[in-house]
Design an enzyme around this catalytic site. Structure first.
Site, PDB file in Angstrom:
ATOM      1  N   LYS A 165       2.147   7.699  55.855  1.00 51.14           N
ATOM      2  CA  LYS A 165       2.020   7.917  57.294  1.00 51.14           C
ATOM      3  C   LYS A 165       3.433   7.865  57.884  1.00 51.14           C
ATOM      4  O   LYS A 165       3.891   6.800  58.314  1.00 51.14           O
ATOM      5  CB  LYS A 165       1.115   6.853  57.908  1.00 51.14           C
ATOM      6  CG  LYS A 165      -0.225   6.691  57.158  1.00 51.14           C
ATOM      7  CD  LYS A 165      -0.691   5.258  57.214  1.00 51.14           C
ATOM      8  CE  LYS A 165      -1.777   4.944  56.229  1.00 51.14           C
ATOM      9  NZ  LYS A 165      -2.923   5.813  56.181  1.00 51.14           N
TER      10      LYS A 165
ATOM     11  N   HIS B 126      -1.106   9.559  50.998  1.00 45.97           N
ATOM     12  CA  HIS B 126      -1.601   8.563  51.947  1.00 45.97           C
ATOM     13  C   HIS B 126      -0.483   8.072  52.865  1.00 45.97           C
ATOM     14  O   HIS B 126      -0.699   7.221  53.721  1.00 45.97           O
ATOM     15  CB  HIS B 126      -2.203   7.390  51.156  1.00 45.97           C
ATOM     16  CG  HIS B 126      -2.959   6.402  51.986  1.00 45.97           C
ATOM     17  ND1 HIS B 126      -2.459   5.153  52.309  1.00 45.97           N
ATOM     18  CD2 HIS B 126      -4.191   6.461  52.547  1.00 45.97           C
ATOM     19  CE1 HIS B 126      -3.341   4.493  53.028  1.00 45.97           C
ATOM     20  NE2 HIS B 126      -4.401   5.259  53.197  1.00 45.97           N
TER      21      HIS B 126
ATOM     22  N   ASP C  55      14.806  15.001  63.869  1.00 45.26           N
ATOM     23  CA  ASP C  55      16.218  15.251  64.234  1.00 45.26           C
ATOM     24  C   ASP C  55      17.243  14.382  63.503  1.00 45.26           C
ATOM     25  O   ASP C  55      18.318  14.112  64.064  1.00 45.26           O
ATOM     26  CB  ASP C  55      16.407  15.053  65.741  1.00 45.26           C
ATOM     27  CG  ASP C  55      15.662  16.090  66.572  1.00 45.26           C
ATOM     28  OD1 ASP C  55      15.222  17.098  65.989  1.00 45.26           O
ATOM     29  OD2 ASP C  55      15.527  15.883  67.780  1.00 45.26           O
TER      30      ASP C  55
ATOM     31  N   HIS D 195      -6.478  -2.438  60.572  1.00 48.87           N
ATOM     32  CA  HIS D 195      -5.943  -1.482  59.602  1.00 48.87           C
ATOM     33  C   HIS D 195      -4.491  -1.800  59.226  1.00 48.87           C
ATOM     34  O   HIS D 195      -3.853  -1.042  58.493  1.00 48.87           O
ATOM     35  CB  HIS D 195      -6.034  -0.064  60.200  1.00 48.87           C
ATOM     36  CG  HIS D 195      -5.904   1.035  59.218  1.00 48.87           C
ATOM     37  ND1 HIS D 195      -4.895   1.981  59.282  1.00 48.87           N
ATOM     38  CD2 HIS D 195      -6.638   1.348  58.127  1.00 48.87           C
ATOM     39  CE1 HIS D 195      -5.027   2.835  58.287  1.00 48.87           C
ATOM     40  NE2 HIS D 195      -6.074   2.485  57.569  1.00 48.87           N
TER      41      HIS D 195
ATOM     42  N   LYS E 121      -1.105  -3.528  57.536  1.00 45.18           N
ATOM     43  CA  LYS E 121      -0.676  -4.026  56.223  1.00 45.18           C
ATOM     44  C   LYS E 121       0.668  -4.707  56.421  1.00 45.18           C
ATOM     45  O   LYS E 121       1.712  -4.059  56.459  1.00 45.18           O
ATOM     46  CB  LYS E 121      -0.530  -2.900  55.198  1.00 45.18           C
ATOM     47  CG  LYS E 121      -1.817  -2.131  54.914  1.00 45.18           C
ATOM     48  CD  LYS E 121      -1.824  -0.819  55.614  1.00 45.18           C
ATOM     49  CE  LYS E 121      -3.067  -0.017  55.260  1.00 45.18           C
ATOM     50  NZ  LYS E 121      -3.497   0.865  56.331  1.00 45.18           N
TER      51      LYS E 121
ATOM     52  N   ASP F  95       8.830 -16.310  54.556  1.00 43.66           N
ATOM     53  CA  ASP F  95       9.805 -17.248  55.127  1.00 43.66           C
ATOM     54  C   ASP F  95      10.385 -16.797  56.462  1.00 43.66           C
ATOM     55  O   ASP F  95      11.415 -17.317  56.901  1.00 43.66           O
ATOM     56  CB  ASP F  95      10.950 -17.506  54.134  1.00 43.66           C
ATOM     57  CG  ASP F  95      10.488 -18.248  52.894  1.00 43.66           C
ATOM     58  OD1 ASP F  95       9.447 -18.927  52.979  1.00 43.66           O
ATOM     59  OD2 ASP F  95      11.151 -18.150  51.842  1.00 43.66           O
TER      60      ASP F  95
END
Length: 484
Positions: free
Chosen positions: A404, A402, A409, A225, A227, A232
């Protein structure tokens, strides 16, 4: 013999069931897990023949111990050991970090001890609020690559934006730039024509755990899952945005996809590079020697403290979940969470409830319209305790959210691929950036407050008045939480 089987097939099947069930029961006992769970599984195995075995297979196995691939091929290489040795702090550096991180030092130590995730200090990061912001920057960085491009994505499709990026990979490969691509075989959809083009132009690519019929493969499989994009060894991207047109906002079609990604320049890129190579080692089966050129010295002058943590069935601990739990447990003022899928475990729910009951400002944003009805109903079953404890829950109305993210604080935040659900905590391969920086926290906090303007608050009294039918649907869907 055949006649005997014909006349006694039911007894034979029942005997086989209980032999397997007895083996499963012994396995459960030896795990020494929660006694209530242990007893529940054993009762199901005894009193529900066949169905009990299915339930145990779907819900009762310890996914984390089923190691999918061995990371030693990469981690034992001299260059990787050298990099990890360079990241070790002396006492003065630890004290310097301790002075401004306060309680969050517990989180730093947790990730280092459980996953050898070093805290890197010299980083410059940019928060990317949606795909319309991410993709132009990613394309520019890809086109500027001088040595190598490494991409690891759950979803890559050769639609408009996907084709543009895949064509860039082909052009860079023709320039003798090393281009490596790995994609999840269930999440992605790349045509045979595009694959042939990638091959003809010298792009190395491999699917992660290929399946025969990806469209019909259930989510029980371990999926990658993550991404990740690395250019470089200097620039990296990580977050929730896959490579697909759906992640681009289009006002003309009234399509809005709210997401968050982060662009990193600095030492933390090395950590992402290591995680990429562990995946590449598995999917390609190439036992090649990793060279220093993939880990150039950073020239970054900014000082954003950052850890990269990964989790999945290949790790000994639920690193991302444990880090989130620790961040919640050590919060002193507020906890702001955005997640598209809120199907948490008992530990996270308990931590959030305690935080809310202790007077902390606990807020959660979830989608109003989910892309899964089962997830939506399951999520609703988890809101009762939160709302009763005083936490505030909001449903995002503008489109699909979508992102996440979590902010705590004004000092800690995380952006990554992990949802706050069972699959991300236990089954899928995930990666998150854990950021210890006031300015970044303020940016993400402001994004959260801006998103609240496009939300509706969940009223606790209205929530309690929902029909019995809805409550039953929620409870049934909750049972399927390990699979959704």
């Amino acid at each position: 013999m055949i006649e005997y089987i014909k006349h006694n097939y039911w007894s034979i099947l029942l005997t086989l069931n209980y032999i397997i069930a007895a083996s499963a029961a012994i396995t459960i006992l030896l795990k020494n897990i929660n006694p209530t769970k242990t007893l529940s599984y054993i009762i199901v195995l005894i009193f529900f023949p066949f169905l009990g075995l299915v339930v145990y297979y779907l819900f009762g196995q310890e996914y984390r111990k089923n190691k999918i691939f061995n990371r030693k091929n990469v981690l034992n290489q001299s260059i990787i050991k050298s990099i990890q040795e360079d990241f070790k702090f002396d006492e003065k550096e630890i004290q310097k970090v301790d002075n401004y991180l306060d309680e969050k030092v517990k989180l730093v130590n947790l990730l280092y001890s459980s996953d050898n995730s070093p805290l890197t200090l010299h980083n410059d990061i940019e928060i990317l609020k949606d795909g319309n912001i991410k993709f132009p920057k990613l394309i520019q960085d890809l086109e500027s690559a001088k040595h190598h491009i490494h991409l690891e994505y759950y979803i890559i499709k050769d639609d408009k934006i996907g084709t543009e990026i895949l064509n860039i990979l082909c052009e860079k490969a023709k320039e003798d730039i090393e281009v490596r691509l790995t994609y999840d075989d269930v999440g992605s959809n790349i045509s045979a024509v595009m694959k042939r083009k990638l091959t003809d132009n010298g792009v190395e690519y491999y699917p992660f755990m290929p399946v025969l019929f990806s469209r019909f493969t259930g989510k029980m499989n371990y999926r990658n899952h993550r991404k990740i994009a690395i250019i470089d060894g200097v620039i990296a991207y990580v977050g929730g945005i896959n490579i697909e047109d759906e992640y681009l906002n289009d006002e003309s079609k009234n399509h809005f996809w709210r997401d968050t990604h982060v662009r990193i320049v600095g030492e933390a890129v090395k950590s992402l590079q290591i995680y990429f190579f562990t995946t590449w080692d598995f999917v390609s089966n190439q036992k090649f020697q990793i060279e220093k050129v993939y880990f150039p010295d950073t020239e970054c002058t900014k000082n954003v403290a950052l850890q990269i943590a990964a989790s999945g069935p290949d790790t000994d601990w639920a690193n991302i979940m444990e880090a989130m739990f620790t961040a919640i447990a050590t919060a002193e003022e507020y906890i702001y969470i955005t997640t598209p899928y809120f199907v948490p475990n008992d530990e996270i729910i308990t931590a959030l409830v305690i935080a809310a009951k202790s007077g902390l400002d606990v807020k959660l944003i979830i989608p109003k319209k989910s892309d899964s009805k089962i997830v939506k109903h399951a999520t609703n079953s988890y809101l009762d305790k939160l709302l009763e404890a005083g936490a505030k829950v909001y449903r995002y109305k503008k489109g699909f959210i979508h992102a996440k993210t979590m902010v705590v604080d004004d000092i800690f935040s995380t952006v990554g691929t992990a949802n706050m659900d069972y699959r991300s905590f236990n089954i899928n391969f995930e990666v998150n950036a854990f950021i210890y920086d006031k300015e970044t926290s303020k940016i993400l906090k402001q994004h959260f407050l801006d998103d609240l303007q496009d939300c509706e608050a969940v009223d606790y009294e209205d929530y309690l008045q929902r029909s019995r039918y809805k409550k039953i649907k929620e409870s049934v869907c909750r049972l399927w939480s390990p699979l959704i």
